[in-house]
Design an enzyme around this catalytic site. Structure first.
Site, short mmCIF file in Angstrom:
data_model
loop_
_atom_site.label_atom_id
_atom_site.label_comp_id
_atom_site.label_asym_id
_atom_site.label_seq_id
_atom_site.Cartn_x
_atom_site.Cartn_y
_atom_site.Cartn_z
N ARG A 275 0.82 -1.19 -0.04
CA ARG A 275 0.18 0.17 -0.08
C ARG A 275 0.99 1.27 -0.14
O ARG A 275 0.71 2.29 -0.44
CB ARG A 275 -0.83 0.07 1.23
CG ARG A 275 -1.66 1.36 1.26
CD ARG A 275 -2.95 1.15 2.30
NE ARG A 275 -3.95 0.39 1.87
CZ ARG A 275 -4.13 -0.83 2.78
NH1 ARG A 275 -3.46 -1.28 3.82
NH2 ARG A 275 -5.29 -2.00 2.38
N ALA A 276 1.96 1.37 0.64
CA ALA A 276 2.79 2.29 0.91
C ALA A 276 3.30 2.80 -0.64
O ALA A 276 3.44 4.00 -0.99
CB ALA A 276 4.20 2.10 1.64
#
Length: 670
Positions: A275-276
């Site tokens: 997700r980062a």
């Protein structure tokens, strides 16, 4: 309706304003978490953002804000035919910390559902926030079951309401914005990861900037409409810039070089999952669009990392969030310049006074300078003044490496706030029975409701298949789960504990128990005693980080006023019961059991300990006595408290698994 403070009138707080504006440009960035001390314009800036958001087109009469060009096929108010809609401002919906589950997700009319088979659904805040902003002030204080619902909605873009076989689903995609004061406790990692960006804010220490803050705040309070009118041109300019950036966004090119920098940065800081990487890519693209460019530069990637990674990097719970900027620059340099996407020298244009104009307006309760340094000061006496160093006082020693402990819990069945420590009656958990509802019905016990209504069907004239249900028939399900407790540490910092290796081990043990309290959503407090008196080093709080900081700076030396420490702890519990009567306490006394100073110190300590036993307070004594000759004083203290004693070695070992049983057995015997 009150006139909000203009976004462009906020003084300073450049990172906060930029993060909010990037989400306005690209809602796919995923929202903002704003961390900082009280009175730093967190809520002011968030509430002002809604006035800058572009309007949305909605289906007329739809309670779920469906897009007329692409309506939700499963909308409870549907089906809708594609066509023209009506424009309205984007909503900013505030979720109160104490909101009920029904207020968040919506409520079903259980009586009509049972009697008529009708899905009579009243939408909640998740429906109101669809295609807008969902704002949670003090998000770290939100109850766990509401956090779970937010996580589900944020992950799936929809809200599901399931009540005894009746199911409703509606779209719920929103910009999640939360504010929090870290001193009051941290967020669960799952919710933390759902925020696209995070920013740290603090009050300016520059006198000129603080003067301007006060001047603008007073001007707004005296004439809100007139103050807003003076900033109308700046507001319109930022609104137009957001619209232009949104139009440019699809044309922005994220090249392979920038993607490699993003991937390398996330790998270098050991963030979990992917997700980062995705959030960084979207943020860098939004930064380029905000600057009016169609190429993502290295400056965009660097700024995206500073906003998207601090709350995601792998760290210990008591470590402050943040990034090593030297390491970030080295990574970007190593993987940069491979396809020309990352070699510009110009920073993204922040506007004439930062992103969107001047900013940083604190709220009225602005804290005086220096308050944030309290955790770093030496132990303080009454009134907050530093206590003079007593005879024999030693400087603080570092805590030993923390270790994992087994659970300590309070015996019996409580009714406190939801958590993960002791058994309690809660809104969530396994169903254990039924009762008549007190107030609004929240969890229907279907079998008990049918059983209550069945004998009255003939008298009520039932003629069809539907069950005739009256409000008196409804039964609330009683459930058992876990609660959070107040874990009050009473730590002996006297000269008998002052051997450096020994005190380091003691601090390591307390730090381990603090880590356990952090994971179990407890409140914690810290009382220390040494010399001639005891001090409340930290009043009961949800901020385990603050307790760890006070413990780290704790000096040692002097006599052992054990009775004073116990009496001060008893007073802390008395006051806390008035504030939060449902939260049960667990007292953890860390001492070797010695008592010195004053007349009859041992007898006085025994009388103080028996106060806890008389009130049924659960307690554990961590015995810190060492050496070949042991007096067993800590064990005697545990007996007086009506609790149990455990050594530092046992705290590490599997033998601690029997500690809860010992506490419960002692309480029953008493």
């Amino acid at each position: 309706m009150s006139t909000p403070f203009p976004f462009t009138a906020v003084v300073g707080q450049d990172d906060l304003r930029l993060a909010l504006l990037l989400n306005a440009v690209s809602p796919a960035v995923g929202g903002v978490l704003v961390r900082g001390e009280k009175g730093t314009a967190k809520s002011t800036a968030v509430r002002a953002l809604s006035a800058l958001m572009p309007e949305v087109d909605v289906v007329p009469g739809c309670r779920f804000s469906c897009d007329p060009h692409s309506p939700d096929p499963g909308c409870p108010d549907g089906p809708h035919e594609p066509g023209a809609g009506v424009a309205r401002p984007a909503r900013m919906v505030e979720l109160p910390v104490g909101a009920s589950e029904d207020r968040l997700v919506g409520a079903l009319d259980i009586e009509r559902a049972l009697a008529e088979g009708v899905k009579a659904f009243e939408p909640g805040l998740l429906a109101d926030a669809h295609r807008g902003i969902l704002y949670v002030d003090e998000v770290n204080l939100l109850h766990d079951h509401l956090v779970d619902l937010l996580l589900d909605a944020a992950a799936m873009g929809a809200s599901y309401v399931e009540r005894e076989g009746v199911s409703v689903r509606h779209a719920s995609r929103f910009l999640l914005v939360g504010t929090m004061n870290p001193e009051e406790g941290e967020l669960r990692p799952q919710l933390l990861d759902r925020f696209g960006l995070t920013v740290e804010v603090s009050a300016s220490r520059e006198p000129d900037q603080r003067v301007e803050v006060v001047r603008r705040r007073l001007a707004h309070d005296d004439d809100p409409a007139g103050f807003a009118a003076r900033w109308a041109d700046e507001e319109a300019a930022v609104r137009a810039r957001i619209a232009a950036a949104r139009e440019l966004l699809p044309s922005v090119r994220l090249g392979d070089g920038a993607l490699r920098q993003i991937a390398a940065t996330c790998a270098a800081f050991e963030v979990d999952g992917m997700r980062a990487d995705i959030v960084m890519a979207r943020t860098a693209t939004a930064l380029a669009a905000w600057a009016g460019r169609t190429d993502v530069l290295a400056e965009d990637v660097r700024q995206a990392a500073l906003l998207a990674l601090p709350h995601r990097r792998r760290r210990n719970p008591f470590d402050a969030p943040g990034l090593d900027e030297d390491k970030l620059d080295e990574t970007l340099e190593e993987f940069g310049g491979q396809d020309g996407d990352s070699g510009g020298d110009d920073d993204p244009d922040p506007g004439p006074d930062g992103p969107g104009g001047p900013g940083g307006q604190p709220e009225p309760d602005d804290a005086p300078p220096g308050d944030g340094d309290a955790a770093a000061r030496p132990e303080a006496g009454e009134g907050g003044e530093p206590r003079p160093s007593g005879a024999g006082e030693q400087s603080p020693v570092r805590a030993a490496e923390p270790f994992r402990t087994k659970v300590l819990s309070v015996p019996g069945l409580g009714e406190g706030a939801a958590g993960r420590r002791s058994r309690a009656r809660t809104e969530h958990g396994r169903t254990t029975g039924a009762r008549r509802p007190r107030g609004a019905l929240t969890k229907l016990h279907l079998a008990a409701t049918v059983q209550a209504a069945a004998p009255h069907q003939r008298a009520r004239g039932r003629s069809g298949r539907g069950l005739v249900v009256r409000r008196d028939d409804l039964r609330q399900a009683t459930r058992e789960g876990r609660e959070g407790n107040l874990v009050l540490f009473v730590v002996d910092a006297s000269g008998s504990m002052a051997a450096r290796q020994r005190m380091g081990a003691v601090k390591g043990a307390v730090l381990s128990l603090l880590l356990d309290a952090y994971q179990r959503r407890d409140k914690v407090g810290l009382v220390t005693f040494r010399g001639a008196a005891a001090d409340v080093a930290l009043p009961p709080t949800s901020s385990v980080d603050a307790a760890a900081a006070r413990l780290e700076s704790l000096p040692t030396g002097g006599r052992t006023p054990l009775a004073a420490g116990l009496l001060r702890a008893h007073e802390v519990l008395r006051v806390e019961r008035l504030r939060d009567p449902a939260r049960r306490a667990l007292v953890v006394v860390v001492t070797d059991g010695r008592a010195t100073g004053g007349p009859e110190p041992v007898a006085l300590a025994g009388r103080a300990a028996r106060l806890f036993a008389a009130e049924g307070v659960a307690s554990v004594v961590v015995d810190c006595e060492s050496g070949p000759v042991r007096l067993g004083l800590a064990g005697r203290l545990a007996d007086e408290l009506g609790g149990t004693a455990v050594t530092l070695d046992e705290l590490r070992a599997d033998a601690i698994a029997g500690l809860v049983r010992d506490v419960q057995g002692t309480r029953r015997a008493a």
